[in-house]
Structure formats: structure tokens, C-alpha cells
Design a protein around this motif. Structure first.
Motif, PDB file in Angstrom:
ATOM      1  N   THR B  89       2.540   4.389  -8.749  1.00  0.00           N
ATOM      2  CA  THR B  89       1.361   3.663  -8.267  1.00  0.00           C
ATOM      3  C   THR B  89       1.570   3.130  -6.858  1.00  0.00           C
ATOM      4  O   THR B  89       1.073   2.074  -6.519  1.00  0.00           O
ATOM      5  N   LEU B  90       2.347   3.867  -6.068  1.00  0.00           N
ATOM      6  CA  LEU B  90       2.495   3.471  -4.666  1.00  0.00           C
ATOM      7  C   LEU B  90       1.417   4.157  -3.843  1.00  0.00           C
ATOM      8  O   LEU B  90       1.033   5.293  -4.143  1.00  0.00           O
ATOM      9  N   ASP B  91       0.951   3.458  -2.805  1.00  0.00           N
ATOM     10  CA  ASP B  91       0.081   4.119  -1.837  1.00  0.00           C
ATOM     11  C   ASP B  91       1.025   4.807  -0.855  1.00  0.00           C
ATOM     12  O   ASP B  91       1.659   4.162  -0.026  1.00  0.00           O
ATOM     13  N   LEU B  92       1.119   6.120  -0.974  1.00  0.00           N
ATOM     14  CA  LEU B  92       2.136   6.852  -0.222  1.00  0.00           C
ATOM     15  C   LEU B  92       1.892   6.830   1.280  1.00  0.00           C
ATOM     16  O   LEU B  92       2.806   7.054   2.071  1.00  0.00           O
ATOM     17  N   ASP B  93       0.659   6.571   1.688  1.00  0.00           N
ATOM     18  CA  ASP B  93       0.356   6.529   3.124  1.00  0.00           C
ATOM     19  C   ASP B  93       0.700   5.188   3.756  1.00  0.00           C
ATOM     20  O   ASP B  93       0.798   5.084   4.972  1.00  0.00           O
ATOM     21  N   LEU B  94       0.855   4.178   2.914  1.00  0.00           N
ATOM     22  CA  LEU B  94       1.232   2.862   3.435  1.00  0.00           C
ATOM     23  C   LEU B  94       2.749   2.778   3.565  1.00  0.00           C
ATOM     24  O   LEU B  94       3.475   3.499   2.878  1.00  0.00           O
ATOM     25  N   GLY B  95       3.208   1.864   4.401  1.00  0.00           N
ATOM     26  CA  GLY B  95       4.636   1.637   4.520  1.00  0.00           C
ATOM     27  C   GLY B  95       5.174   0.942   3.267  1.00  0.00           C
ATOM     28  O   GLY B  95       4.391   0.436   2.453  1.00  0.00           O
ATOM     29  N   VAL B  96       6.494   0.927   3.143  1.00  0.00           N
ATOM     30  CA  VAL B  96       7.129   0.300   1.975  1.00  0.00           C
ATOM     31  C   VAL B  96       6.740  -1.182   1.893  1.00  0.00           C
ATOM     32  O   VAL B  96       6.246  -1.678   0.881  1.00  0.00           O
ATOM     33  N   ALA B  97       6.941  -1.899   3.014  1.00  0.00           N
ATOM     34  CA  ALA B  97       6.618  -3.335   3.020  1.00  0.00           C
ATOM     35  C   ALA B  97       5.127  -3.560   2.833  1.00  0.00           C
ATOM     36  O   ALA B  97       4.720  -4.523   2.173  1.00  0.00           O
ATOM     37  N   ALA B  98       4.307  -2.657   3.389  1.00  0.00           N
ATOM     38  CA  ALA B  98       2.846  -2.813   3.266  1.00  0.00           C
ATOM     39  C   ALA B  98       2.418  -2.689   1.804  1.00  0.00           C
ATOM     40  O   ALA B  98       1.497  -3.382   1.350  1.00  0.00           O
ATOM     41  N   ASN B  99       3.082  -1.808   1.056  1.00  0.00           N
ATOM     42  CA  ASN B  99       2.788  -1.692  -0.375  1.00  0.00           C
ATOM     43  C   ASN B  99       3.080  -3.009  -1.088  1.00  0.00           C
ATOM     44  O   ASN B  99       2.326  -3.459  -1.945  1.00  0.00           O
ATOM     45  N   LEU B 100       4.194  -3.628  -0.727  1.00  0.00           N
ATOM     46  CA  LEU B 100       4.564  -4.895  -1.361  1.00  0.00           C
ATOM     47  C   LEU B 100       3.634  -6.035  -0.919  1.00  0.00           C
ATOM     48  O   LEU B 100       3.300  -6.924  -1.695  1.00  0.00           O
ATOM     49  N   ARG B 101       3.224  -5.950   0.356  1.00  0.00           N
ATOM     50  CA  ARG B 101       2.318  -6.984   0.883  1.00  0.00           C
ATOM     51  C   ARG B 101       0.971  -6.916   0.154  1.00  0.00           C
ATOM     52  O   ARG B 101       0.391  -7.951  -0.174  1.00  0.00           O
ATOM     53  N   TYR B 102       0.505  -5.711  -0.098  1.00  0.00           N
ATOM     54  CA  TYR B 102      -0.755  -5.519  -0.833  1.00  0.00           C
ATOM     55  C   TYR B 102      -0.664  -6.206  -2.196  1.00  0.00           C
ATOM     56  O   TYR B 102      -1.544  -6.967  -2.598  1.00  0.00           O
ATOM     57  N   HIS B 103       0.430  -5.955  -2.888  1.00  0.00           N
ATOM     58  CA  HIS B 103       0.639  -6.549  -4.210  1.00  0.00           C
ATOM     59  C   HIS B 103       0.758  -8.077  -4.108  1.00  0.00           C
ATOM     60  O   HIS B 103       0.169  -8.808  -4.912  1.00  0.00           O
ATOM     61  N   ALA B 104       1.515  -8.539  -3.107  1.00  0.00           N
ATOM     62  CA  ALA B 104       1.712  -9.992  -2.949  1.00  0.00           C
ATOM     63  C   ALA B 104       0.372 -10.687  -2.765  1.00  0.00           C
ATOM     64  O   ALA B 104       0.109 -11.730  -3.383  1.00  0.00           O
ATOM     65  N   ARG B 105      -0.489 -10.105  -1.938  1.00  0.00           N
ATOM     66  CA  ARG B 105      -1.799 -10.737  -1.690  1.00  0.00           C
ATOM     67  C   ARG B 105      -2.639 -10.742  -2.956  1.00  0.00           C
ATOM     68  O   ARG B 105      -3.345 -11.711  -3.234  1.00  0.00           O
ATOM     69  N   LEU B 106      -2.569  -9.648  -3.708  1.00  0.00           N
ATOM     70  CA  LEU B 106      -3.333  -9.622  -4.968  1.00  0.00           C
ATOM     71  C   LEU B 106      -2.851 -10.730  -5.906  1.00  0.00           C
ATOM     72  O   LEU B 106      -3.598 -11.186  -6.769  1.00  0.00           O
ATOM     73  N   HIS B 107      -1.597 -11.141  -5.738  1.00  0.00           N
ATOM     74  CA  HIS B 107      -1.058 -12.209  -6.574  1.00  0.00           C
ATOM     75  C   HIS B 107      -1.128 -13.572  -5.871  1.00  0.00           C
ATOM     76  O   HIS B 107      -0.490 -14.531  -6.327  1.00  0.00           O
ATOM     77  N   GLY B 108      -1.838 -13.623  -4.770  1.00  0.00           N
ATOM     78  CA  GLY B 108      -2.072 -14.909  -4.113  1.00  0.00           C
ATOM     79  C   GLY B 108      -0.957 -15.358  -3.194  1.00  0.00           C
ATOM     80  O   GLY B 108      -0.899 -16.520  -2.812  1.00  0.00           O
ATOM     81  N   LEU B 109      -0.045 -14.450  -2.851  1.00  0.00           N
ATOM     82  CA  LEU B 109       1.041 -14.805  -1.926  1.00  0.00           C
ATOM     83  C   LEU B 109       0.718 -14.265  -0.536  1.00  0.00           C
ATOM     84  O   LEU B 109       0.439 -13.079  -0.385  1.00  0.00           O
TER      85      LEU B 109
END
Lengths: 269, 249
Positions: B89-109
Motif C-alpha cells: 500500500t505504498l504510493d510508489l511515485d512518492l518518496g519514502v519520507a513522503a509516504n510516511l508524511r502522508y500517513h502521519a498527517r492522516l493520523h493528525g501528526l
């Protein structure tokens, strides 16, 4: 859900959609080429075929390209709304949808984030087309660029919500072509985008006229048409907002794990 | 378990039309506990994980995460949960950190806190230097590590690993398993690790065997071997899932 959390989630979803859009040059190009062809080629070919009477919001006889410009703005919104639907189906196939739907936020809000992201892209593309249309002298007053913004936004929301709703039912990317045939084309052609509704009635196509009168896309186009000339069409506005709400609520129910289609099909989101 | 389990599944059932995918499934995961959910293909593991992650709603029974009922406190319960899905479930076009940032924001971080959490998780898994690379550039094993890092960014109490080693080579599989065991030891996270590969359950605190929608056994790996009178865990698992009967320990 705190306001900060809601904002961060919107930032995440909209940011990803916009970043994806920026990477896909072809998508922006095709979203502009399609209506531009209609404006330049189709409108030129039919310039003298249609006699357009003086109808509100116009206060004089207008050229055909002036008439279809609002309809083509609607076309931009319509295609991008369907593109949002495609993006949902793609995310479902690629697994990203699971990540979104397991976020600790109400599901309606997560879908709302998707809808807002798609709508922002729709409006941006509509303005890009408006710039092209200005080159071809479609006679839109300068103030119209500002007054049309709420209308474009409302139309984008309505068609984006329709896209969301369709994505509940489109199971695979391969089925997307069917959506084009059964949703986009009837919606566009059975509307006031290309010809005023009275023309349909005058030509005896009573059923088509009735369908076009009921078509929410007609009302989105009319809302845009009036707004471009600084006027407000209340009926169109009510239909557009009512349809947007209806489509969105139906989409939220469709994505509800306890109630929607997902429950019946046993298919994961 | 003296204290309340972090994940408490009680008598959960789920049907798709006439087909009963889960029938009265119960299991618990405590703090700092690694529980392996073993089951052959079609046992109902994926359905159970879809229920645990709120993608579906169970027909009957209850699921509590950190004491919160998933049905009545869905968002608060999901905030305590980290999931690594079976499907990438990674967005392969996004960077590694950007994938984590996407998730962090969805969790309110957001902001510095999110950056610190992302940096910490990537560093822990040895991926700090690849943070800016597109996810597409990573090997299958590293993509899984990124998904694990992502699932941990919001510091969940419970981690669900849904057949997370599918498609990985032996070394990557072993490393992922070791990473998760280390996490259990260092942070006290409760882990439910679903797999059909018996060797992944050998180091588990407890094993839950799921077959045809029923829990056939719950106990330690040694208890499972003893229960079946088998030579090893693999033989015990095969013996237990050869039929469809119910057992408990």
C-alpha cells in the motif's frame, strides 16, 4: 476529530492528489485540449447553423462559441469529476484506499477530503480553460472571472461527488470506459451545454428536453453561464447543491462498511 | 493475562451471503505480546484483519482495541492501531519520507513532531539514507520495512501484520520478523502476526490456529506441539488443519 487533525488530513489527501496531477502532464493537456477542440473546431463549424435567440443571461444576440463556453467549462468539471472516480478505483486496486479508510477519522470526512481535492483540481483546470477561451474572444467580462468561482466550485463539488458515488460501483479500472459511455456522454449531450433547451423542445424532442431539464449537469452549466455574467440563477444553484449533497451522502453510505455495497459484496475497500 | 488485553476479539462472526467466513472467533493480544495467527489459505485471516482494521463491520461479537469498542469508538480505536496490509500500500511515485508524511498527517501528526517520528522510524529500520528516494526504487524487502515504519509513525499500541512477508525472500522475511520481535521487546507493542508459514510462529508468545472460520487452538507453540502429539510445530499445524473440528487449549 480536532480541527488540526482535520486540516492535516485534508492537506495529506489534497497534497497527494495535486502532486499526482502535477506529475501527469498528459492529464492537464488532455483536460484542456478536449474543450479547446470543441471551442475552436466544433463552434467554428456550427457557427452559422444555430440561431441563438436572446435568452438570459445574454442581453443581445451572441455567437455560438460564446454560447458553448460555459458548457465547455462544465465539460472540464465533468471529466475531472470522473477522473476523481478513476483515482478512487485506482487507489482501491493499488491498496492505498485501505490506508485512507483505516485512518482515525470519520469515513465521511475522509471522502470529503477526496472530494475537496478533486474539486480544487477541477476549478484550476476550469480557469486554465477560461484563459484559453479568452484568447478566442468568447466575451466573458473580466469580473466574470471572479463571479464564476463559486459556480465552478459548486459544479466541481457536484460532479466530484457523482464520481465518488460511481467509484462505489466501478469494481475495476477496466470498467471505466463503460462509465464514459453511460454517464459522461449522456450527461453532456442531454444538457444545455451545446444548445439551449428551447431548441430541443422546438425540434419536437420532448423527452430529450424533459431529460435535459432534469439533468443536474444542465443546472451546473446554467449556474456557470449566469455567474460568468455576474448573475445568479437560484434554481440552478439549488439543484446543484441538492444534487451534490445527494450524491455525496449516497457515496458515504456506499463506502460505509456496515451498510453499503462493500458489505453486500464482501469486497474489501 | 492479568491486565486488560490490548486487542480483545470476542465471538466475532462474519458472513458473506450464505458463506460464513468467521464463526465465533475469539482471541486476545496483551501488552508486549507477539501472537501468531496461523491458518491455511481461506482460513478467514484476511476477513478477520479487515474487521480489526475497521474496513468491514462484524455481524456479531465485539472487537476492543486498547479497551475501546471498535463499533462505538471507531476513530479512537483506530488511532491505537498500526497495520501492515498483505497487499502493498505504498504510493510508489512518492518518496519514502513522503509516504510516511502522508500517513502521519492522516493520523493528525504534522510539523516537527511528524518529522521527528518519521526520521526515528526510518533510522531504526536502517532506511534513513533512502528517505528521499521514490518508493519505487526500493527492493520488495525494503518496501515492506517502509510499510512497517509507516505503521509505527503514530506509535500504536497494537500492530497488525497481515501476511506481511508474502513475496519476500527468506532473508528479508527473517529480518522483518526480527524487527517486529525487537519492537515487542523494546516498546511493549502487542502484535498480531498473520501467516500461513509455520516457521514465523516459532518465536511467538502464543499461537492462534484459524481454520475455516473457526479458532482450532490457542496456546504457546510448545503447547500446540504437545496438544497434537506431533514432532514439531509444522507437523502439529498440518495435523490440526487436516480436519475441520474444534479444539481449545
Amino acid at each position: 476529530m480536532t480541527l488540526t487533525h482535520a486540516w492535516l488530513a485534508l492537506h495529506a489527501v489534497a497534497g497527494r492528489e495535486i502532486a499526482k496531477f502535477v506529475r501527469q502532464y498528459g492529464r492537464l493537456l488532455s483536460s484542456l485540449v478536449r474543450p479547446s477542440l470543441w471551442l475552436i473546431v466544433f463552434a467554428a463549424g456550427f457557427q452559422n447553423v444555430f440561431g441563438v435567440a436572446i435568452i438570459p443571461p445574454y442581453d443581445s444576440y451572441i455567437e455560438y462559441r460564446v454560447y458553448i463556453a460555459p458548457g465547455l467549462l462544465g465539460m472540464v468539471l465533468l471529466f475531472n469529476g470522473m477522473q476523481s472516480s478513476l483515482s478512487m478505483v485506482y487507489d482501491r486496486e493499488m491498496g492505498m484506499m485501505r490506508l485512507l479508510l483505516t485512518a482515525p477519522l470519520p469515513r465521511w470526512y475522509l471522502l470529503f477530503c477526496k472530494l475537496m481535492a478533486g474539486t480544487v483540481l477541477s476549478v484550476l483546470q476550469a480557469y486554465a480553460f477560461l484563459a484559453i477561451a479568452a484568447l478566442f474572444e468568447v466575451g466573458i467580462p473580466l469580473a466574470g472571472w471572479l463571479t464564476v468561482l463559486p459556480a465552478l466550485f459548486a459544479g466541481g463539488l457536484m460532479l466530484g461527488a457523482l464520481g465518488l458515488l460511481l467509484s462505489v460501483y466501478i469494481k475495476q479500472l477496466e470498467n471505466f470506459a463503460g462509465t464514459m459511455n453511460f454517464v459522461i456522454f449522456p450527461m453532456f449531450f442531454v444538457s444545455s451545454a451545446l444548445y439551449p433547451l428551447w431548441k430541443l423542445r422546438e425540434s419536437g424532442a420532448e423527452i430529450v428536453w424533459q431529460l435535459a431539464s432534469l439533468n443536474p449537469f444542465t443546472h451546473a452549466v446554467e449556474l456557470i453561464r449566469f455567474a460568468l455574467y455576474g448573475q445568479f440563477n437560484l434554481t440552478a444553484c439549488l439543484v446543484v447543491i441538492g444534487s451534490a449533497l445527494t450524491f455525496f451522502v449516497a457515496a458515504v453510505l456506499g463506502y460505509d462498511p456496515g451498510r453499503g455495497l462493500l458489505r453486500r459484496s464482501g469486497r474489501p475497500a | 493475562m492479568a491486565e486488560q488485553p490490548l486487542l480483545d476479539v470476542e465471538q466475532v462472526s462474519k458472513s458473506y451471503g450464505p458463506r460464513k467466513a468467521l464463526d465465533g472467533v475469539s482471541l486476545q493480544v496483551g501488552r508486549g505480546e507477539f501472537v501468531a495467527l496461523l491458518g491455511p489459505n481461506g482460513a478467514g485471516k484476511s476477513t478477520l484483519f479487515q474487521l480489526l482494521s475497521g474496513l468491514f463491520v462484524a455481524d456479531g461479537g465485539s472487537i476492543r482495541i486498547g479497551g475501546l469498542d471498535l463499533r462505538t469508538h471507531m476513530t479512537a480505536a483506530l488511532a491505537r492501531l498500526g497495520v501492515v496490509f498483505q497487499q502493498p500500500t505504498l504510493d510508489l511515485d512518492l518518496g519514502v519520507a513522503a509516504n510516511l508524511r502522508y500517513h502521519a498527517r492522516l493520523h493528525g501528526l504534522g510539523g516537527r513532531h511528524a518529522r521527528e517520528r518519521i526520521d526515528a522510524e526510518l533510522a531504526r529500520l536502517g532506511l534513513a539514507e533512502r528517505a528521499q528516494e521514490p518508493a519505487r526504487a526500493l527492493s520488495g524487502g525494503n518496501r515492506r520495512k517502509v510499510e512497517l515504519a509507516r505503521a509505527l509513525v503514530h506509535q500504536p499500541e497494537v500492530l497488525l501484520m497481515d501476511e506481511a512477508t508474502v513475496g519476500l525472500d527468506f532473508a528479508s522475511r527473517r529480518q522483518l520478523l526480527d524487527d517486529v520481535h525487537a519492537l515487542v521487546a523494546s516498546r511493549g507493542v502487542g502484535v498480531l502476526w498473520a501467516s500461513h508459514l509455520v516457521d514465523e510462529a516459532e518465536g511467538a508468545d502464543r499461537v492462534v490456529v484459524l481454520h475455516l472460520g473457526h479458532v482450532l487452538f490457542t496456546g504457546t507453540p510448545a503447547e500446540l506441539v504437545a496438544h497434537c502429539g506431533a514432532a514439531d510445530l509444522a507437523a502439529a499445524f498440518l495435523q490440526l488443519t487436516a480436519g475441520g473440528g474444534r479444539h481449545a487449549a
